[in-house]
Design an enzyme around this catalytic site. Structure first.
Site, PDB file in Angstrom:
ATOM      1  N   CYS A 274       6.152   1.457   1.816  1.00 61.68           N
ATOM      2  CA  CYS A 274       7.411   1.654   1.043  1.00 61.68           C
ATOM      3  C   CYS A 274       9.012   1.365   1.810  1.00 61.68           C
ATOM      4  O   CYS A 274       9.505   0.636   1.390  1.00 61.68           O
ATOM      5  CB  CYS A 274       7.237   3.176   0.468  1.00 61.68           C
ATOM      6  SG  CYS A 274       5.838   3.492  -0.534  1.00 61.68           S
TER       7      CYS A 274
HETATM    8  N1  LIG Z   1       1.256   4.580  -0.409  1.00 59.88           N
HETATM    9  C1  LIG Z   1       2.290   5.063  -0.803  1.00 59.88           C
HETATM   10  O1  LIG Z   1       2.616   6.136  -0.282  1.00 59.88           O
HETATM   11  C2  LIG Z   1       3.244   5.039  -2.036  1.00 59.88           C
HETATM   12  C3  LIG Z   1       4.007   5.848  -2.380  1.00 59.88           C
HETATM   13  C4  LIG Z   1       4.949   5.596  -3.459  1.00 59.88           C
HETATM   14  C5  LIG Z   1       4.754   4.408  -4.101  1.00 59.88           C
HETATM   15  N2  LIG Z   1       3.834   3.329  -3.675  1.00 59.88           N
HETATM   16  C6  LIG Z   1       3.974   1.966  -4.287  1.00 59.88           C
HETATM   17  O2  LIG Z   1       2.702   2.452  -5.108  1.00 59.88           O
HETATM   18  C7  LIG Z   1       2.278   0.658  -5.260  1.00 59.88           C
HETATM   19  C8  LIG Z   1       0.567   0.756  -4.938  1.00 59.88           C
HETATM   20  O3  LIG Z   1       0.512   1.236  -3.512  1.00 59.88           O
HETATM   21  P1  LIG Z   1      -0.729   1.502  -2.738  1.00 59.88           P
HETATM   22  O4  LIG Z   1      -0.166   2.190  -1.433  1.00 59.88           O
HETATM   23  O5  LIG Z   1      -1.676   2.657  -3.551  1.00 59.88           O
HETATM   24  O6  LIG Z   1      -1.332   0.181  -2.536  1.00 59.88           O
HETATM   25  P2  LIG Z   1      -2.940   0.145  -1.929  1.00 59.88           P
HETATM   26  O7  LIG Z   1      -2.996  -1.375  -1.332  1.00 59.88           O
HETATM   27  O8  LIG Z   1      -3.467   1.301  -1.229  1.00 59.88           O
HETATM   28  O9  LIG Z   1      -3.526   0.021  -3.475  1.00 59.88           O
HETATM   29  C9  LIG Z   1      -3.569  -1.221  -4.169  1.00 59.88           C
HETATM   30  C10 LIG Z   1      -4.595  -1.489  -4.889  1.00 59.88           C
HETATM   31  O10 LIG Z   1      -4.480  -2.367  -5.915  1.00 59.88           O
HETATM   32  C11 LIG Z   1      -5.774  -3.069  -6.169  1.00 59.88           C
HETATM   33  N3  LIG Z   1      -5.285  -4.562  -6.841  1.00 59.88           N
HETATM   34  C12 LIG Z   1      -4.444  -5.516  -6.300  1.00 59.88           C
HETATM   35  N4  LIG Z   1      -4.427  -6.301  -7.316  1.00 59.88           N
HETATM   36  C13 LIG Z   1      -5.004  -5.965  -8.541  1.00 59.88           C
HETATM   37  C14 LIG Z   1      -5.213  -6.257  -9.717  1.00 59.88           C
HETATM   38  N5  LIG Z   1      -4.771  -7.603 -10.223  1.00 59.88           N
HETATM   39  N6  LIG Z   1      -5.654  -5.505 -10.760  1.00 59.88           N
HETATM   40  C15 LIG Z   1      -6.335  -4.360 -10.431  1.00 59.88           C
HETATM   41  N7  LIG Z   1      -6.260  -3.981  -8.927  1.00 59.88           N
HETATM   42  C16 LIG Z   1      -5.518  -4.766  -8.142  1.00 59.88           C
HETATM   43  C17 LIG Z   1      -5.927  -3.562  -4.515  1.00 59.88           C
HETATM   44  O11 LIG Z   1      -7.174  -3.998  -4.259  1.00 59.88           O
HETATM   45  C18 LIG Z   1      -5.898  -1.982  -4.151  1.00 59.88           C
HETATM   46  O12 LIG Z   1      -6.904  -1.586  -4.213  1.00 59.88           O
HETATM   47  C19 LIG Z   1       3.078  -0.155  -4.387  1.00 59.88           C
HETATM   48  O13 LIG Z   1       3.935  -0.734  -5.321  1.00 59.88           O
HETATM   49  C20 LIG Z   1       3.777   1.020  -3.435  1.00 59.88           C
HETATM   50  O14 LIG Z   1       4.865   0.528  -3.156  1.00 59.88           O
HETATM   51  C21 LIG Z   1       3.119   3.654  -2.727  1.00 59.88           C
END
Ligand SMILES: NC(=O)c1ccc[n+]([C@@H]2O[C@H](COP(=O)([O-])OP(=O)(O)OC[C@H]3O[C@@H](n4cnc5c(N)ncnc54)[C@H](O)[C@@H]3O)[C@@H](O)[C@H]2O)c1
Length: 441
Positions: A274
């Protein structure tokens, strides 16, 4: 007064099926929150290995227990699948897919767009779609809405669209997804009302705002605020080091002010999915409006320079005991981007290892949460395995570089057995003995 709508009834009597797309660090805890609130949930991911793992009752995220997944699967209240046609079965679709930067550091919305197209293929009357991924203001209305409207259904009347940013803080036991207030903005009042009604069943508090753009901007403000403040203390750390003042002691003292000051801490550089990425989504929007975001750029510059500073301190510390970096055995303690988690994404430890390796150091590492170094797209580091933290291992090092201060570490033990330490987290602050061999960086 509540609007009378069939989806509202499903939400109120908890018969709505909640579909979460993207079962990663954000999506899986969100499933947990809705399951705990009593909803049947579906989980969608393009990664078959994640779906297979969930179906087998195995967690791939350290702080989510496999037992919980096994129970969910057995109860049939959580259905993980990679079959996107089944999105039609969900009444509410919450999208938590990655939003990275492209090679030229512009927003990369390919995951959001691909998911939205999958949703559009099966969109039916009465469905609510909510984007949770972090993104720039305008994404929900300008990018997602036209794709969904291609289905022929009327936005805000026949289907509903909202944005509600995720505020997940992995590893923070005080704040699970359901305990964090959620900001919600819709493309129209009914979209907001429905999204707000849904989230208020699963989280401690909702914060409805007037538009989805406000909700999108709110998330970026939160992350930019962190990035800028961390950059400021990182810059002060370098200055205070030079004039012999302990920046950590200064922050502890400043923090006693009961108003107008929030403590941020220096470190080896920014990490995670992030803070190093999201502010640049806003810079991109600013450029489109012929403006620049100087705070964001400057913070990025300072934070990115931190690993080099840490390496220069390591060289200084080694030099002080008559050793060059080339040929020295340097151990990295902690490769997760922050304490007590198993997520190495964007971790500054990789940049540190790359720089140390380029300087000829012989690398090794320990991280109880990351047994083997994953291959990283942007870094050229060897696929090492975590070394056991034995007295022999610590004594064999020329220098130990503390990059992540996991709670599992016994700092007295580590300091006792290691000849030289560079501490980027003030992790050794309570160790009284042998302070002469500890360098702050
Ligand atoms: N990790 C954090 O602490 C956090 C906190 C706040 C916000 N975010 C935001 O949340 C979002 C997700 O982050 P995350 O850390 O969970 O990512 P992540 O990589 O852990 O998980 C994302 C998942 O989405 C899947 N994916 C990708 N394309 C896809 C599609 N077309 N259809 C279905 N699944 C799909 C991936 O395989 C993966 O499992 C991002 O925008 C991030 O900036 C993350």
């Amino acid at each position: 007064m509540k609007t009378n709508h069939p989806l509202m009834d499903l939400i109120d009597n908890k018969t709505a099926v909640v579909g979460v797309v993207g079962l990663g660090y954000v999506g899986l805890p969100l499933v947990q929150a809705f399951m705990a609130a009593g909803y049947r949930t579906m989980g969608f991911d393009v990664d078959d290995t994640k779906v297979a793992s969930l179906l087998a009752g195995k967690s791939y995220i350290e702080h989510i227990a496999s037992e919980w997944i096994t129970d969910c699967i057995h109860s049939q209240k959580f259905v993980p699948t990679s079959d996107m046609a089944r999105l039609a079965e969900a009444d509410a679709i919450l999208i938590c897919v990655p939003t990275p930067l492209s090679a030229s550091r512009d927003p990369d919305l390919t995951f959001v767009e691909a998911t939205t197209r999958e949703v559009a293929k099966v969109l039916r009357r009465g469905q609510l779609v909510v984007l949770e991924s972090t993104t720039y203001p305008g994404t929900t209305r300008d990018v997602m809405l036209p794709i969904l409207a291609d289905s022929g259904l009327k936005p805000g009347e026949e289907f509903f669209l909202a944005y509600s940013p995720e505020r997940e803080d992995p590893g923070n036991h005080d704040y699970s997804a359901s305990r964090i207030p959620k900001v919600v903005g819709g493309i129209n009042p009914l979209s907001l009302e429905l999204a707000n009604a849904l989230y208020s069943q699963a989280v401690v508090q909702t914060v409805p705002v007037s538009t989805c753009e406000v909700a999108e901007a709110c998330k970026i403000l939160e992350n930019t605020y962190r990035s800028v403040n961390i950059a400021m203390v990182n810059e002060l750390k370098v200055l205070f080091d030079r004039i012999g003042i302990d920046v950590w002691e200064v922050i502890e003292a400043a923090k006693t002010k009961p108003f107008g000051f929030q403590a941020f801490y220096p470190g080896p550089g920014l990490g995670g999915h992030c803070i190093p990425i999201d502010p640049f989504y806003l810079s991109w929007v600013a450029r489109k409006h012929e403006m620049s975001t100087r705070f964001i750029e400057l913070a990025g510059e300072i934070n990115t320079s931190m690993p080099r500073y840490v390496v220069s301190r390591t060289v200084e510390a080694l030099n002080n005991v008559g050793k060059p970096l080339r040929g020295s055995r340097v151990g990295i303690l902690g490769v997760a981007y922050k304490k007590d988690i198993d997520d190495p994404r964007e971790s500054p430890s990789f940049k540190l290892m790359e720089l140390l390796q380029a300087g000829g150091a012989i690398l090794s590492y320990n991280d109880p949460h990351i047994p083997v170094l994953p291959s990283m797209r942007h870094y050229d580091v060897p696929r090492l395995a975590s070394e056991p933290l034995t007295p022999q291992y610590l004594a064999s090092l020329d220098c130990l570089l503390i990059a992540t201060d996991h709670s599992a570490y016994d700092w007295d033990f580590i300091v006792r057995h290691t000849p030289l330490i560079v501490d980027t987290r003030n992790a050794t602050r309570h160790v009284a003995a042998s302070r002469g061999k500890i360098w702050r960086a």
